[in-house]
Each structure stands twice: as C-alpha cells, then as structure tokens.
Design an enzyme around this catalytic site. Structure first.
Site, PDB file in Angstrom:
ATOM      1  CG  HIS A  18     -70.312  14.437  -8.473  1.00 14.12           C
ATOM      2  ND1 HIS A  18     -71.575  14.133  -8.016  1.00 14.12           N
ATOM      3  CD2 HIS A  18     -70.226  15.784  -8.434  1.00 14.12           C
ATOM      4  CE1 HIS A  18     -72.220  15.253  -7.714  1.00 14.12           C
ATOM      5  NE2 HIS A  18     -71.421  16.265  -7.963  1.00 14.12           N
ATOM      6  CE  LYS A  42     -76.395  22.606  -4.666  1.00 12.63           C
ATOM      7  NZ  LYS A  42     -75.280  21.800  -5.166  1.00 12.63           N
ATOM      8  NE  ARG A  91     -72.729  21.210 -13.985  1.00  8.37           N
ATOM      9  CZ  ARG A  91     -73.596  21.136 -12.982  1.00  8.37           C
ATOM     10  NH1 ARG A  91     -74.298  20.050 -12.807  1.00  8.37           N
ATOM     11  NH2 ARG A  91     -73.776  22.157 -12.166  1.00  8.37           N
ATOM     12  CB  SER A 129     -77.002  16.407  -7.450  1.00  6.73           C
ATOM     13  OG  SER A 129     -75.697  15.911  -7.497  1.00  6.73           O
TER      14      SER A 129
HETATM   15  O1  PNS Z   1     -71.816  20.648  -4.735  1.00  6.72           O
HETATM   16  P1  PNS Z   1     -71.959  22.095  -4.326  1.00  6.72           P
HETATM   17  O2  PNS Z   1     -73.202  22.291  -3.494  1.00  6.72           O
HETATM   18  O3  PNS Z   1     -71.883  23.046  -5.508  1.00  6.72           O
HETATM   19  O4  PNS Z   1     -70.689  22.420  -3.379  1.00  6.72           O
HETATM   20  C1  PNS Z   1     -70.571  23.676  -2.743  1.00  6.72           C
HETATM   21  C2  PNS Z   1     -69.647  23.539  -1.512  1.00  6.72           C
HETATM   22  C3  PNS Z   1     -70.215  22.542  -0.507  1.00  6.72           C
HETATM   23  C4  PNS Z   1     -68.276  23.100  -1.966  1.00  6.72           C
HETATM   24  C5  PNS Z   1     -69.516  24.969  -0.853  1.00  6.72           C
HETATM   25  O5  PNS Z   1     -70.775  25.432  -0.471  1.00  6.72           O
HETATM   26  C6  PNS Z   1     -68.563  24.990   0.353  1.00  6.72           C
HETATM   27  O6  PNS Z   1     -67.364  25.026   0.183  1.00  6.72           O
HETATM   28  N1  PNS Z   1     -69.132  24.952   1.591  1.00  6.72           N
HETATM   29  C7  PNS Z   1     -68.352  24.998   2.837  1.00  6.72           C
HETATM   30  C8  PNS Z   1     -68.264  26.433   3.392  1.00  6.72           C
HETATM   31  C9  PNS Z   1     -67.223  27.217   2.597  1.00  6.72           C
HETATM   32  O7  PNS Z   1     -66.026  27.062   2.799  1.00  6.72           O
HETATM   33  N2  PNS Z   1     -67.687  28.022   1.600  1.00  6.72           N
HETATM   34  C10 PNS Z   1     -66.845  28.669   0.602  1.00  6.72           C
HETATM   35  C11 PNS Z   1     -66.335  29.983   1.023  1.00  6.72           C
HETATM   36  S1  PNS Z   1     -67.599  31.134   1.347  1.00  6.72           S
END
Ligand code: PNS
Length: 167
Positions: A18, A42, A91, A129
C-alpha cells in the site's frame, strides 16, 4: 487546482505494498486521501481506530497524504472531497476481474471520477493483508512486508513472536 486522488481500501492492516502505491501515486497527484471504507465481504482483524492509527504511524513523514474513513459509497466521498480520481493498486491477473467490476460500477455511479491503476512493484506482488495475517497468526516471517508498527501490533493481536528468518 489541486489534483486529489482517493486511495480507498480496508487496510486491515496497511502493508508495504500500500505504501508503495501511495508514494508512487504522489508523483501523479498533488494530494492523496487514504480512505478506509467498508468492504462487506471481509472479516476484519483490526478496528477502525486501530487501522487509522496504524496508517498514521506508517505514513509519518510523507507529505500531502491525509487519512480518512467513510461509511458509505466511495464515489460519494470522492465527490465530497472534489477528488478527480480513485487510485488502486493492481497485483496479478487475479486482481483484475474484481478491480474491473469495481471500476465499472464506480464509473456507472459517478462518471466524473476516473479510476487510475498503478501496477504494484514486483517486490510486493505477493503481498496482501489477508495472506500476511494468515502467516503472522502462526509466527511466519512477514517482517519485510509491513511497517514495523504493524508487525508489532500483529504480534500483540496473535500473541506470537515473529522472528526474522533470512531467506
Ligand atoms: O482493500 P479492499 O477491501 O480491496 O477495498 C475495497 C473497498 C473498501 C475499496 C470497496 O469495498 C469499497 O469501495 N467499499 C465502499 C462501498 C462502495 O462504494 N463500493 C463500490 C461500489 S459497489
């Protein structure tokens, strides 16, 4: 006008991968808002407070970075903060489908915000992570993959000692 990007994620916990994306993103954007959002698929190890603290410790000394959290849609937060882009690291090919879906959904929800992908540095290609938490739980050597403060907190959480094993 300042070019702002939101770097969203669960950050459970923040990894060196990150941090690599953030420092490289700062070569493109004037300001990056590292934003903790909810990923409903998650299960988390660290509380929101802990994740914010680990991010602030790990990003100490890096200018033009802000840490935030938001309970809602990423694009709504991006709009609130006048961000031009959402920054994500990519990745291996295995990330592609999920990232593609998310970028398309975000574009459908808010056309004015672009998603920008940076390829993860080769050093961090296998760093995630989830895999770090799994290895740390059993005392695996994840020292080179996370900031020291994260290693220490993982040791406390799992009540293990992570010993450096030269590879
Ligand atoms: O590190 P991650 O878990 O891959 O991140 C995913 C994250 C938190 C960026 C994604 O789940 C997110 O944007 N969550 C907020 C709700 C949202 O706007 N979702 C995307 C459109 S459905």
């Amino acid at each position: 006008m300042e070019k702002i990007a939101i770097y969203p994620g669960s950050f459970d916990p923040v990894t060196n991968g990150h941090i690599d994306i953030i420092t490289r993103g700062l070569k493109i954007f004037d300001r990056i808002i590292v934003t903790i959002l909810e990923n409903p698929s998650k299960t988390l190890l660290f509380s929101l407070r802990e994740r914010v603290d680990l991010l602030s410790e790990s990003l100490k000394g890096i200018d033009n970075v802000e840490i935030a959290s938001y309970d809602g849609l990423l694009v709504d937060f991006a709009k609130q903060r006048n961000a031009a882009a959402i920054l994500r690291g990519m990745r291996a090919v295995s990330d592609f489908e999920y990232e593609f879906q998310m970028a398309l959904m975000n574009r459908k929800l808010e056309r004015e915000i672009q998603t920008v992908f940076l390829m993860t540095g080769l050093r961090w290609i296998f760093t995630s992570s989830s895999i770090i938490k799994e290895a740390a739980k059993f005392g695996g050597d994840i020292e080179s993959m996370v900031p020291e403060v994260v290693k220490n907190r993982l040791e406390e959480k799992f009540n293990v000692r992570i010993n450096h094993r030269p590879s």
